[in-house]
Design a protein around this motif. Structure first.
Motif, PDB file in Angstrom:
ATOM      1  N   GLY A 131      -7.510  23.699   8.888  1.00  0.00           N
ATOM      2  CA  GLY A 131      -6.177  23.378   8.374  1.00  0.00           C
ATOM      3  C   GLY A 131      -6.151  23.303   6.857  1.00  0.00           C
ATOM      4  O   GLY A 131      -5.248  23.852   6.212  1.00  0.00           O
ATOM      5  N   ALA A 132      -7.163  22.632   6.269  1.00  0.00           N
ATOM      6  CA  ALA A 132      -7.209  22.500   4.808  1.00  0.00           C
ATOM      7  C   ALA A 132      -7.448  23.854   4.144  1.00  0.00           C
ATOM      8  O   ALA A 132      -6.789  24.202   3.154  1.00  0.00           O
ATOM      9  CB  ALA A 132      -8.305  21.515   4.414  1.00  0.00           C
ATOM     10  N   THR A 133      -8.386  24.636   4.692  1.00  0.00           N
ATOM     11  CA  THR A 133      -8.690  25.946   4.100  1.00  0.00           C
ATOM     12  C   THR A 133      -7.511  26.900   4.217  1.00  0.00           C
ATOM     13  O   THR A 133      -7.130  27.562   3.239  1.00  0.00           O
ATOM     14  CB  THR A 133      -9.921  26.568   4.795  1.00  0.00           C
ATOM     15  N   SER A 134      -6.919  26.972   5.405  1.00  0.00           N
ATOM     16  CA  SER A 134      -5.795  27.903   5.596  1.00  0.00           C
ATOM     17  C   SER A 134      -4.576  27.458   4.793  1.00  0.00           C
ATOM     18  O   SER A 134      -3.808  28.305   4.309  1.00  0.00           O
ATOM     19  CB  SER A 134      -5.440  28.023   7.077  1.00  0.00           C
ATOM     20  N   SER A 135      -4.385  26.135   4.618  1.00  0.00           N
ATOM     21  CA  SER A 135      -3.254  25.651   3.816  1.00  0.00           C
ATOM     22  C   SER A 135      -3.416  26.032   2.352  1.00  0.00           C
ATOM     23  O   SER A 135      -2.439  26.363   1.674  1.00  0.00           O
ATOM     24  CB  SER A 135      -3.122  24.127   3.953  1.00  0.00           C
ATOM     25  N   PHE A 160      -1.786  18.302   0.331  1.00  0.00           N
ATOM     26  CA  PHE A 160      -2.497  18.350  -0.952  1.00  0.00           C
ATOM     27  C   PHE A 160      -3.122  19.727  -1.178  1.00  0.00           C
ATOM     28  O   PHE A 160      -2.944  20.332  -2.243  1.00  0.00           O
ATOM     29  CB  PHE A 160      -3.570  17.252  -0.955  1.00  0.00           C
ATOM     30  N   PHE A 161      -3.822  20.240  -0.184  1.00  0.00           N
ATOM     31  CA  PHE A 161      -4.490  21.540  -0.347  1.00  0.00           C
ATOM     32  C   PHE A 161      -3.478  22.685  -0.437  1.00  0.00           C
ATOM     33  O   PHE A 161      -3.706  23.659  -1.150  1.00  0.00           O
ATOM     34  CB  PHE A 161      -5.479  21.778   0.797  1.00  0.00           C
ATOM     35  N   ARG A 162      -2.348  22.561   0.262  1.00  0.00           N
ATOM     36  CA  ARG A 162      -1.315  23.591   0.142  1.00  0.00           C
ATOM     37  C   ARG A 162      -0.730  23.601  -1.270  1.00  0.00           C
ATOM     38  O   ARG A 162      -0.498  24.653  -1.858  1.00  0.00           O
ATOM     39  CB  ARG A 162      -0.202  23.358   1.165  1.00  0.00           C
ATOM     40  N   SER A 163      -0.515  22.403  -1.819  1.00  0.00           N
ATOM     41  CA  SER A 163      -0.001  22.301  -3.189  1.00  0.00           C
ATOM     42  C   SER A 163      -0.995  22.852  -4.197  1.00  0.00           C
ATOM     43  O   SER A 163      -0.628  23.573  -5.135  1.00  0.00           O
ATOM     44  CB  SER A 163       0.322  20.834  -3.505  1.00  0.00           C
ATOM     45  N   MET A 164      -2.279  22.544  -3.991  1.00  0.00           N
ATOM     46  CA  MET A 164      -3.317  23.061  -4.886  1.00  0.00           C
ATOM     47  C   MET A 164      -3.377  24.586  -4.811  1.00  0.00           C
ATOM     48  O   MET A 164      -3.513  25.272  -5.832  1.00  0.00           O
ATOM     49  CB  MET A 164      -4.675  22.471  -4.511  1.00  0.00           C
ATOM     50  N   GLY A 165      -3.290  25.119  -3.602  1.00  0.00           N
ATOM     51  CA  GLY A 165      -3.294  26.570  -3.445  1.00  0.00           C
ATOM     52  C   GLY A 165      -2.100  27.216  -4.119  1.00  0.00           C
ATOM     53  O   GLY A 165      -2.232  28.267  -4.762  1.00  0.00           O
ATOM     54  N   GLY A 166      -0.930  26.574  -3.995  1.00  0.00           N
ATOM     55  CA  GLY A 166       0.269  27.100  -4.645  1.00  0.00           C
ATOM     56  C   GLY A 166       0.130  27.130  -6.156  1.00  0.00           C
ATOM     57  O   GLY A 166       0.524  28.109  -6.811  1.00  0.00           O
ATOM     58  N   MET A 183       3.491  26.905   9.066  1.00  0.00           N
ATOM     59  CA  MET A 183       3.329  25.616   8.384  1.00  0.00           C
ATOM     60  C   MET A 183       3.365  24.424   9.340  1.00  0.00           C
ATOM     61  O   MET A 183       2.440  23.622   9.383  1.00  0.00           O
ATOM     62  CB  MET A 183       4.393  25.484   7.297  1.00  0.00           C
ATOM     63  N   GLN A 184       4.449  24.301  10.125  1.00  0.00           N
ATOM     64  CA  GLN A 184       4.588  23.110  10.958  1.00  0.00           C
ATOM     65  C   GLN A 184       3.586  23.061  12.120  1.00  0.00           C
ATOM     66  O   GLN A 184       3.031  21.996  12.397  1.00  0.00           O
ATOM     67  CB  GLN A 184       6.028  22.993  11.476  1.00  0.00           C
ATOM     68  N   PRO A 185       3.314  24.171  12.819  1.00  0.00           N
ATOM     69  CA  PRO A 185       2.284  24.093  13.864  1.00  0.00           C
ATOM     70  C   PRO A 185       0.922  23.649  13.332  1.00  0.00           C
ATOM     71  O   PRO A 185       0.174  22.962  14.031  1.00  0.00           O
ATOM     72  CB  PRO A 185       2.239  25.529  14.405  1.00  0.00           C
ATOM     73  N   MET A 186       0.588  24.030  12.087  1.00  0.00           N
ATOM     74  CA  MET A 186      -0.693  23.610  11.514  1.00  0.00           C
ATOM     75  C   MET A 186      -0.712  22.103  11.265  1.00  0.00           C
ATOM     76  O   MET A 186      -1.716  21.432  11.516  1.00  0.00           O
ATOM     77  CB  MET A 186      -0.957  24.366  10.209  1.00  0.00           C
ATOM     78  N   ILE A 187       0.410  21.547  10.794  1.00  0.00           N
ATOM     79  CA  ILE A 187       0.513  20.091  10.622  1.00  0.00           C
ATOM     80  C   ILE A 187       0.349  19.392  11.970  1.00  0.00           C
ATOM     81  O   ILE A 187      -0.362  18.391  12.102  1.00  0.00           O
ATOM     82  CB  ILE A 187       1.871  19.710   9.999  1.00  0.00           C
ATOM     83  N   THR A 188       1.015  19.927  12.997  1.00  0.00           N
ATOM     84  CA  THR A 188       0.907  19.354  14.348  1.00  0.00           C
ATOM     85  C   THR A 188      -0.542  19.379  14.826  1.00  0.00           C
ATOM     86  O   THR A 188      -1.041  18.392  15.395  1.00  0.00           O
ATOM     87  CB  THR A 188       1.799  20.144  15.324  1.00  0.00           C
ATOM     88  N   ALA A 189      -1.242  20.493  14.619  1.00  0.00           N
ATOM     89  CA  ALA A 189      -2.641  20.619  15.049  1.00  0.00           C
ATOM     90  C   ALA A 189      -3.519  19.588  14.368  1.00  0.00           C
ATOM     91  O   ALA A 189      -4.357  18.938  15.010  1.00  0.00           O
ATOM     92  CB  ALA A 189      -3.146  22.033  14.747  1.00  0.00           C
ATOM     93  N   VAL A 190      -3.330  19.421  13.061  1.00  0.00           N
ATOM     94  CA  VAL A 190      -4.159  18.475  12.298  1.00  0.00           C
ATOM     95  C   VAL A 190      -3.890  17.042  12.741  1.00  0.00           C
ATOM     96  O   VAL A 190      -4.805  16.252  12.949  1.00  0.00           O
ATOM     97  CB  VAL A 190      -3.890  18.655  10.783  1.00  0.00           C
ATOM     98  N   GLN A 191      -2.608  16.683  12.894  1.00  0.00           N
ATOM     99  CA  GLN A 191      -2.277  15.315  13.311  1.00  0.00           C
ATOM    100  C   GLN A 191      -2.787  15.026  14.719  1.00  0.00           C
ATOM    101  O   GLN A 191      -3.208  13.898  15.015  1.00  0.00           O
ATOM    102  CB  GLN A 191      -0.756  15.114  13.257  1.00  0.00           C
TER     103      GLN A 191
END
Length: 578
Positions: free
Chosen positions: A297-301, A428-434, A403-411
């Motif tokens: 999740g963190a890497t893909s985000s 955080f990692f999505r923001s850093m990637g952006g 985006m949302q399915p990945m959040i669901t998977a992580v939670q």
């Protein structure tokens, strides 16, 4: 609304404890929707602020006599919002969500009001930093609160409404920004200042709704707060984010840039050492990333953030410069992508709720994004607008399904007490990637543009149409010579003074430069698709985090002191999947 805040006392008898705890932590659909209204109002603030600034920044910078300093207003907001995100996640896990969500809205309101009072760009940058501190909590805490009150299997349905908020803001924002920036005065106040003042009444209304409806049961747990981790994260990220935003102007090998690299690396090394020392009480616990779902999740985000922000920031440029749209019209022309995001999110949410399976959706979403970026790399100056809009729909569907399915998977993969830190880590990692994607892709774009534009003009000069256009109006050649003397990329307004034939080579060169960016984003997204394939499928829990906490508390009260793993939630089942 009935009050769901009462939890069963730890001393409750064996016969009554578990049922009472479970039922008191269960929220009805009406209660969830009521709470959602407050959360979405808070998130609307952050989403509107991002989009409304896009069309107003140039006017604001001109009025404050700081056009060459405008990037600092964006950088300051970005730094504080990125760094505060994991802090909100960790502190809200310890002390509860409600006070920190209210704090985030309050700080955002104060920052917005101060921004409206700015007299120069340095003040605006400082006040935007205050705004960013509030914005860092609005998105991550809203998603964490949904994780608290809605079971994972149902969660994607409700989270899709959040993307609808972002979609609405992305349409309304550019229109409002253009309206405020274009007005000299509104109620005896400079028009552009309402870009910030509009946040005040919306924020106050959001605070009132949240304070009234958001009552979550929370059991205070004493923990050490990882202040060394927070400090070293700031030392690590501030210089790296600064050089990412400013490196193109400074020079990537300049003394200031090298100093930022060195300080940033030292800070990040210190951050890793602090997280190792604090173990499970760390700001971003390193053990969390041994969970395969969290790691994927963190890497893909991060990769999704790079491809999404780095690739998509070029589409409005294409619409404005190549297609000649005004900022407001360009915002409206992005509606097909917004529609795609909403459709992808709602469809994936409904299907997850019905099937209980989520892994396929990030894979489909990443595949659609990869195809869309490949198609974007083929568009040129003469590509019909309707074709570009169709690709936007495809890109939106990919983003919505990702985006949302990945959040669901992580939670779903962590214990209830870690939902805040897990959710904020993905954000955080999505923001850093952006941030990284925007900095790298913009740098690439402006490095290749001069050569592409020069090559396009060289090809056009030999054509009779181009020569006839210049001969018919000699002032065209003078305008062209002034623009191509080095200022063409600083101010593209000269295009409006050129005939279509004379301006066309510039648009061709710009399109060719954008194609390079999309090819780079495509390469990044292919890596993201490969990463998502490693996402495990863990059965979605039928209980919300609050229900799990209540059941765990009841089990602990009924255990007569027998030790056991309490609060494991669905994470207990993840070990078999890893």
């Amino acid at each position: 609304m009935s009050n769901p805040t009462e939890t069963a006392p730890a001393s409750a008898g064996p016969g009554a404890g578990a049922p009472k705890a479970a039922s008191s932590a269960e929220f009805t659909h009406r209660q969830i929707i009521t709470i959602l209204v407050g959360l979405m109002m808070g998130m609307f603030l952050a989403a509107l602020d991002q989009t409304i600034m896009a069309t107003a920044t140039r006017t604001i910078a001109d009025d404050l006599n700081g056009f060459n300093l405008q990037a600092w207003a964006t950088t300051a907001f970005l730094i504080t919002s990125t760094i505060s995100t994991p802090l909100y996640g960790k502190l809200s896990d310890i002390y509860g969500r409600r006070p920190f969500f209210l704090f985030a809205i309050g700080i955002f309101i104060v920052g917005s009001f101060l921004c409206g009072l700015s007299q120069n760009m340095y003040e605006l940058a400082a006040f935007r930093a205050i705004q960013g501190i509030g914005a860092g909590g609005l998105m991550s805490l809203a998603l964490a609160i949904i994780g608290d009150i809605v079971p994972p299997r149902e969660r994607a349905k409700y989270q899709g409404l959040f993307l609808a908020v972002f979609g609405t803001a992305s349409v309304i924002g550019p229109i409002l920004g253009g309206f405020f920036a274009g007005a000299d005065n509104i109620l005896w106040i400079d028009g552009w200042r309402w870009v910030f003042y509009i946040n005040v009444p919306i924020g106050i209304a959001a605070m009132a709704v949240v304070a009234r409806v958001l009552h979550l049961p929370h059991q205070r747990t004493d923990h050490r707060i990882d202040w060394p981790g927070a400090l070293t994260l700031i030392i690590g990220l501030v210089p790296l984010l600064t050089v990412a935003e400013q490196g193109r102007d400074w020079g990537w090998g300049s003394g200031r840039a090298i100093a930022c690299y060195v300080v940033g690396v030292v800070g990040l090394v210190g951050f890793v050492l602090a997280e190792r020392a604090y173990k499970d009480e760390a700001l971003l616990p390193l053990r969390l990333f041994s969970n395969r779902t969290i790691a994927v999740g963190a890497t893909s985000s991060t990769i999704l953030g790079m491809a999404m922000f780095g690739g998509l920031m070029t589409i409005p440029l294409y619409l404005q410069i190549v297609k000649g749209s005004s900022p407001t019209v360009a915002g409206l022309q992005m509606i097909p992508m917004v529609a795609g995001i909403m459709a992808g999110s709602i469809a994936s949410g409904q299907l997850i709720a019905r099937t209980g399976r989520y892994r396929i959706f990030p894979i489909i979403g990443s595949t659609l994004m990869t195809i869309a970026l490949g198609l974007f790399a083929l568009i040129g100056a003469d590509t019909p607008l309707w074709q570009t809009m169709l690709i936007m729909v495809l890109m939106g569907l990919g983003l919505g399904g990702n985006m949302q399915p990945m959040i669901t998977a992580v939670q779903n993969a962590v214990s209830p007490r870690q939902i805040g830190v897990a959710t904020s880590s993905v954000t955080f990692f999505r923001s850093m990637g952006g941030t990284l994607g925007t900095a790298v892709f913009l740098s690439v774009l402006f490095n290749v543009l001069p050569g592409k534009i020069s090559s396009a003009f060289t090809s056009a000069q030999s054509t009779p149409e181009f020569q006839q256009a210049l001969a018919a109006d000699p002032s065209q050649a003078q305008t062209l010579q002034q623009a191509t003397g080095g200022s063409a990329l600083d101010d593209t307004s000269f295009l409006s003074r050129l005939s279509d034939v004379v301006a066309h080579p510039f648009k061709v060169g710009f399109s060719d430069g954008i194609q390079v960016v999309f090819l780079l984003a495509l390469a990044v997204m292919i890596v993201g698709l490969i990463v998502v394939l490693f996402l495990p499928e863990i059965p979605l829990s039928q209980r919300s985090a609050q229900q799990q906490r209540a059941d765990d508390a009841a089990a602990a009260g009924n255990s007569d002191g027998v030790p056991g793993e309490v609060g494991a939630g669905p994470a207990a089942s993840t070990h078999a999947a890893h």
